[in-house]
Design an enzyme around this catalytic site. Sequence first.
Site, PDB file in Angstrom:
ATOM      1  N   CYS A 163      21.110  34.601  56.717  1.00 57.46           N
ATOM      2  CA  CYS A 163      19.818  33.990  56.363  1.00 57.46           C
ATOM      3  C   CYS A 163      18.651  34.933  56.646  1.00 57.46           C
ATOM      4  O   CYS A 163      17.595  34.842  56.011  1.00 57.46           O
ATOM      5  CB  CYS A 163      19.592  32.697  57.154  1.00 57.46           C
ATOM      6  SG  CYS A 163      20.918  31.498  57.041  1.00 57.46           S
ATOM      7  N   ASP A 172      22.055  28.691  62.875  1.00 65.61           N
ATOM      8  CA  ASP A 172      22.689  27.381  63.035  1.00 65.61           C
ATOM      9  C   ASP A 172      24.159  27.440  62.634  1.00 65.61           C
ATOM     10  O   ASP A 172      25.017  26.842  63.276  1.00 65.61           O
ATOM     11  CB  ASP A 172      21.974  26.338  62.171  1.00 65.61           C
ATOM     12  CG  ASP A 172      20.605  25.965  62.729  1.00 65.61           C
ATOM     13  OD1 ASP A 172      20.151  26.637  63.671  1.00 65.61           O
ATOM     14  OD2 ASP A 172      20.008  25.016  62.217  1.00 65.61           O
ATOM     15  N   CYS A 216      21.289  29.240  53.594  1.00 60.79           N
ATOM     16  CA  CYS A 216      22.348  28.389  53.044  1.00 60.79           C
ATOM     17  C   CYS A 216      21.870  27.692  51.778  1.00 60.79           C
ATOM     18  O   CYS A 216      20.771  27.144  51.726  1.00 60.79           O
ATOM     19  CB  CYS A 216      22.795  27.376  54.081  1.00 60.79           C
ATOM     20  SG  CYS A 216      23.476  28.165  55.567  1.00 60.79           S
ATOM     21  N   GLU A 275      22.889  19.995  66.383  1.00 57.76           N
ATOM     22  CA  GLU A 275      23.278  19.344  65.133  1.00 57.76           C
ATOM     23  C   GLU A 275      24.763  18.977  65.153  1.00 57.76           C
ATOM     24  O   GLU A 275      25.578  19.708  65.708  1.00 57.76           O
ATOM     25  CB  GLU A 275      23.000  20.260  63.939  1.00 57.76           C
ATOM     26  CG  GLU A 275      21.528  20.472  63.682  1.00 57.76           C
ATOM     27  CD  GLU A 275      21.241  21.396  62.522  1.00 57.76           C
ATOM     28  OE1 GLU A 275      20.081  21.433  62.100  1.00 57.76           O
ATOM     29  OE2 GLU A 275      22.178  22.088  62.052  1.00 57.76           O
ATOM     30  N   SER A 312      22.721  18.413  60.641  1.00 56.72           N
ATOM     31  CA  SER A 312      22.407  19.526  59.759  1.00 56.72           C
ATOM     32  C   SER A 312      22.010  18.977  58.400  1.00 56.72           C
ATOM     33  O   SER A 312      22.410  17.878  58.008  1.00 56.72           O
ATOM     34  CB  SER A 312      23.638  20.414  59.616  1.00 56.72           C
ATOM     35  OG  SER A 312      23.522  21.250  58.490  1.00 56.72           O
TER      36      SER A 312
END
Length: 561
Positions: free
Chosen positions: A52, A84, A197, A449, A475
């Site tokens: 990311c 994440d 993502c 999450e 998430s």
Amino acid sequence: MKKKINNFSRGITKRSDLPAAHAMLYATGMKEYDFCKAQIGIVSNWYEGNPCNMHLDKLAKKIKLSIITKDLMGFQFTTIGISDGITMGTSGMRYSLPSRELIADSIESVIDSHHYDGVIAIPGCDKNMPGVMIALLRLNRPSIIVYGGSISSGYYNGNKLDIVSSFEALGKKNTSKITEEEYKNIIKNSCPGPGACGGMYTANTMASALEAMGMMLPYSSSSPSTSKHKQIECKKVSIYIKKLLEIGIKPKDIVTKSSIENGIKLAISLGGSTNLVLHFLAIAKSANINFSLKDIQRISNQTPVIGNLKPSGSFLMEDIHMHIGGMPIIIKYLLNEGVLSGDCLTVTGKTLFENMKNVPNIIFNQKIIYPLDKPIKKNGHIKILYGNISPDGCVAKITGKEGTIFRGEANVFNSEEEANQAILNNQILPGVVIVIRYVGPIGGPGMPEMLKPTSYIMGSGLGKKVALITDGRFSGGSHGFVVGHITPEAQSGGLIALIKNKDFIKIDTEKNTITLEVNDEEIQRRKKLWNPPSLKVNKGYLYKYTKIVSSASEGCITDQF
């Protein structure tokens, strides 16, 4: 007379009593004639360890080159990011939400201390977007956000893949739906390169919302990370930051209650992440705007879901770019239909309506975006529920596919790890309400999450057969009958701490209620016997975080005192 645009940097460059500061600026490569130029802080969340974010330094360098051509000084710096996807399901995930505050604090610290006149922020992963937005509002000087862009889809066996494909693959392998070889190939092919993502997960949810709010240039949220459009955007941004400096437009001129509502409406219409609730409560607080869970419920009630996007749908952000023509086409459609307000100011110096004048109209010969008169869901998928389990409010993500009412016996876990093991060991029976507690902002700590358990549930074929409630969060990739952000959390003595196995829980998203079906006398008896467990950490940043963080119903902010 030419208007001065170095309103902050002149506090260092034009002061004759700061010779050491001037000497150090000369050491950076500045010349004497540069001391009259406005200075722009160019901050990215670059780091190599996450797809990311791994390309953000290249984007920042392109932006700096463009800045120089506009007779401005650009100074690059970086702030942190937490992946994440990499930390999910590990103790590292506890740092994800708290990193939002570190990002905001670090940007505020550098920009304010060095007297930069403006900011260009280049976020990538989930918490990057709200982190930079909170900082820009605190600083309130001319600023633009350039989204790093989403990742390209992966492919295996003719199927499109993304990050959630890899999470759900484990559940499929565990139930013998795929082989070990298929499992490994899905993992190897899910993430083919740089970018956030690809579905309407948290990063793309927040990027879309920030574009609709006016803090990004048109097309920023939907231009993929490796596209020529992202390169063009990096060159164009210097034109607009200089314009903002000259006109004096600041983030608090752009971020209003009306523009926040625009952002949330767009995100909900696209089926966005429940994390937008936490982040918009925090953003509104930073902008000194009165905004609560009740506002989010009101907006969700008014906003149809028209985006057939993952995780609940079929498509990715790249499909909006390639087959719709980009986010402005959707924004224009919602403007024309009266869903969004067009008179909000944006970073172009024009209103949202003016930005959309020359944007093409949407064509409904595709299955990605549905017309408002034939929506996927007539109102929003985000529900704010209240009841004895969550008197301060909690957040459900209900697309309609999983039904609207669920009643079942509780299956209680005091950690995510315990729940994950039970799901993978096929110990979860259809009809139960899985309860994962002590994972809130304080109890987690950091409110991790629950993507692993929701992905395992979906991969195991239990998606429509069980519900999951938690004082943690989800998430953007989570789907199923899920309820998070339960407040008060278990660590603070909320009722979720008192639930026992076999208790019946009813979740009614038509009446927006969540109820533990245990009488008050028994609840009071349990309460007298309950003692808070020890905090999981007793030093370092997470310990400090437990002492200052607000509840989820207030956005998990740390500057409320």
